[in-house]
Design a protein around this motif. Structure first.
Motif, mmCIF file in Angstrom:
data_model
loop_
_atom_site.group_PDB
_atom_site.id
_atom_site.type_symbol
_atom_site.label_atom_id
_atom_site.label_comp_id
_atom_site.label_asym_id
_atom_site.label_seq_id
_atom_site.Cartn_x
_atom_site.Cartn_y
_atom_site.Cartn_z
ATOM 1 N N LYS A 35 43.071 82.583 48.143
ATOM 2 C CA LYS A 35 44.513 82.837 48.062
ATOM 3 C C LYS A 35 44.941 83.969 48.987
ATOM 4 C CE LYS A 35 43.840 83.212 43.638
ATOM 5 N NZ LYS A 35 43.999 83.490 42.194
ATOM 6 N N GLU A 70 30.596 77.477 34.096
ATOM 7 C CA GLU A 70 30.135 78.595 34.908
ATOM 8 C C GLU A 70 29.254 78.155 36.072
ATOM 9 O OE1 GLU A 70 31.001 81.906 34.569
ATOM 10 O OE2 GLU A 70 32.471 81.006 33.219
ATOM 11 N N ALA A 75 37.031 85.457 42.225
ATOM 12 C CA ALA A 75 38.306 85.093 41.589
ATOM 13 C C ALA A 75 39.413 84.843 42.614
ATOM 14 C CB ALA A 75 38.733 86.185 40.611
ATOM 15 N N MET A 110 38.872 74.905 43.407
ATOM 16 C CA MET A 110 37.488 74.962 42.932
ATOM 17 C C MET A 110 37.152 73.869 41.934
ATOM 18 S SD MET A 110 35.685 77.301 44.410
ATOM 19 C CE MET A 110 34.294 77.153 43.282
ATOM 20 N N ALA A 111 38.156 73.130 41.444
ATOM 21 C CA ALA A 111 37.950 72.189 40.335
ATOM 22 C C ALA A 111 36.845 71.179 40.603
ATOM 23 C CB ALA A 111 39.265 71.469 40.033
ATOM 24 N N GLN A 123 33.042 73.052 40.542
ATOM 25 C CA GLN A 123 32.618 73.937 39.457
ATOM 26 C C GLN A 123 32.745 73.222 38.111
ATOM 27 O OE1 GLN A 123 34.783 77.613 39.495
ATOM 28 N NE2 GLN A 123 33.546 78.572 37.909
ATOM 29 N N LYS A 152 28.659 85.565 42.971
ATOM 30 C CA LYS A 152 29.281 86.604 42.137
ATOM 31 C C LYS A 152 28.569 87.946 42.266
ATOM 32 C CE LYS A 152 30.955 83.038 39.002
ATOM 33 N NZ LYS A 152 30.788 82.353 37.700
ATOM 34 N N SER A 198 41.295 79.791 44.817
ATOM 35 C CA SER A 198 42.261 79.040 44.007
ATOM 36 C C SER A 198 41.518 78.158 43.014
ATOM 37 C CB SER A 198 43.118 78.167 44.934
ATOM 38 O OG SER A 198 43.733 77.132 44.229
ATOM 39 N N GLN A 199 41.905 78.245 41.752
ATOM 40 C CA GLN A 199 41.238 77.432 40.728
ATOM 41 C C GLN A 199 41.402 75.929 40.953
ATOM 42 O OE1 GLN A 199 38.950 78.157 38.183
ATOM 43 N NE2 GLN A 199 38.913 79.904 39.586
ATOM 44 N N PRO A 200 42.598 75.446 41.318
ATOM 45 C CA PRO A 200 42.692 74.013 41.632
ATOM 46 C C PRO A 200 41.747 73.601 42.759
ATOM 47 C CG PRO A 200 44.876 74.926 41.330
ATOM 48 C CD PRO A 200 43.918 76.089 41.325
ATOM 49 N N VAL A 209 28.447 76.629 39.553
ATOM 50 C CA VAL A 209 29.154 76.441 40.816
ATOM 51 C C VAL A 209 28.250 75.635 41.753
ATOM 52 C CG1 VAL A 209 30.264 77.572 42.768
ATOM 53 C CG2 VAL A 209 30.358 78.633 40.507
#
Length: 415
Positions: free
Chosen positions: A340, A131, A117, A124-125, A128, A109, A120-122, A133
């Protein structure tokens, strides 16, 4: 006086050598690829890291995929962990929960222009928790059907991509064409499991696509899924294909799609690097659909840093470099991205010199709509418990129902 000056000169040279040693750092990174094309790309990324860190080199250490997680575990337990490692999705929870992985989130970050950001959140599931990672996926790669176009043409059959375009690429059609391909190409096979390893180290990769197509899963929410009706139908169909149709490469035999001995196999887009050497026309298509509809399966691999490592800060910086937008776009030719912006770009669709755009669109669709291979912190124990029961299943005279029940009985305590 001359002797004194000589002594000073020798001491100065020694100090310079020590200083140079102190500044120079070599990062050791384990990977499971030996592909010349992959390693050339990785070394190019490592070389570009020298712009900011001229004294840092990266050594890529290839460990065979079938032994990878076990050997990585031994290295960590023996105090010889690599600085950075590729990690398979099914092994990640065990390493995370054991507290072995560095939180690389702050480094990522803080990297200029990184745009965390954008991932893709899916995707990274798995890597992570809140917070924290633990890793960054560098490959979110769907399982695809690779097919030998020449063998389909010889059998007078439409290929899987054409069938998929018409909505006819189903599990029943898959069984039908596999048998016809075997009959039309004597001495060769209709289909082989991923990397020819479906009976041992790739057990779950063999089962999962057809089970998902039927609407089931191998396990979910702590419960075994092998004995559910959807999975039982899928497994019985595979068993028939191996022993009745004799269209799938059986235990103890080697098909080798890449040398032209099997008409189809399941693999990921990174294997396209091997197709440059293929002596036949080929293509890539989605997995067959089934009663459960289209059910793309995603395999995922991440980059991690070990918390006990001596070079962990610079190792985390290298991961930030390796997974920035520019380098993710470079890797996307072999490893479909979790970013993405890259996945949605024309550069991704048109960036693989070996795979036509129409096929790469299928890869992008599968990533968008697929589900990752199930993971579990006790994956090694689960696979070890499965192995003898799966061996009992893959026999011509097996009591398939009993074998399936025994798989669940063996793994449920671990789940």
């Amino acid at each position: 006086m001359k002797a004194a000056l000589a002594g000073i000169a020798v001491s100065a040279l020694a100090l310079c050598a020590l200083s140079s040693q102190a500044l120079s750092q070599e990062l050791r990174m384990t990977v499971w690829t030996g592909s010349e094309a992959h390693l050339k790309m990785l070394n190019g990324i490592a070389e570009s890291f020298k712009t900011k860190h001229p004294d840092v080199t990266v050594k890529f250490e290839t460990v065979p995929v079938n032994d990878y997680t076990q050997k990585l575990t031994f290295q960590v337990a023996g105090g010889n962990a690599p600085d950075i490692a590729w990690m398979m999705e099914d092994a990640a929870p065990a390493f995370e929960n054991a507290g072995l992985l560095m939180d690389i989130g702050p480094t990522l970050k803080a990297a200029q222009g990184y745009d965390f950001a954008d991932f893709s959140q899916p995707a990274m599931a798995l890597w992570q928790k809140g917070e924290t990672v633990y890793g960054v996926p560098f490959s979110t790669s769907p399982f695809m059907i690779y097919y030998n176009k020449d063998m389909f043409d010889k059998a007078g059959l439409e290929d899987p991509l054409a069938l998929a375009a018409k909505g006819e690429w189903t599990m029943d059609k898959f069984q039908e064409v596999s048998k016809e391909l075997k009959e039309a190409n004597p001495g060769k096979w209709g289909f082989e499991f991923k990397d020819g390893e479906g009976y041992a180290s790739r057990m779950t990769h063999a089962f999962l696509p057809p089970i998902r197509a039927y609407g089931g899963d191998i396990w979910s929410n702590g419960e075994c899924g092998f004995d559910k009706p959807e999975a039982v139908k899928a497994i019985k169909q595979l068993h028939d294909m191996v022993f009745k149709d004799k269209s799938i490469v059986p235990p103890g035999e080697q098909g080798d799609y890449f040398s032209g001995n099997s008409a189809m196999t399941v693999n990921q887009i990174s294997r396209a690097s091997k197709m440059a050497e293929a002596g036949f026309k080929w293509g890539i298509a989605p997995l067959p659909s089934g009663p459960g509809g289209e059910a793309p399966v995603i395999g995922q691999a991440g980059l991690v840093v070990f918390d006990a490592g001596k070079n962990k800060e610079i190792a985390a910086e290298f991961i930030a470099h390796m997974t920035d937008k520019e380098n993710v776009a470079t890797m996307a030719q072999f490893f479909p991205p979790a970013r993405k912006s890259v996945l949605e770009s024309d550069a991704f669709i048109n960036g693989n010199k070996l795979v036509p755009a129409e096929m790469m669109k299928g890869v992008a669709d599968a990533i968008a709509n697929g589900r990752v291979h199930p993971a579990h912190e006790k994956a090694p124990q689960i696979l070890a418990a499965m192995a003898p029961r799966v061996d009992a299943l893959w026999k011509a005279d097996a009591d398939v129902d009993a074998a399936i029940k025994s798989i669940c009985a063996a793994i449920q305590p671990q789940l």
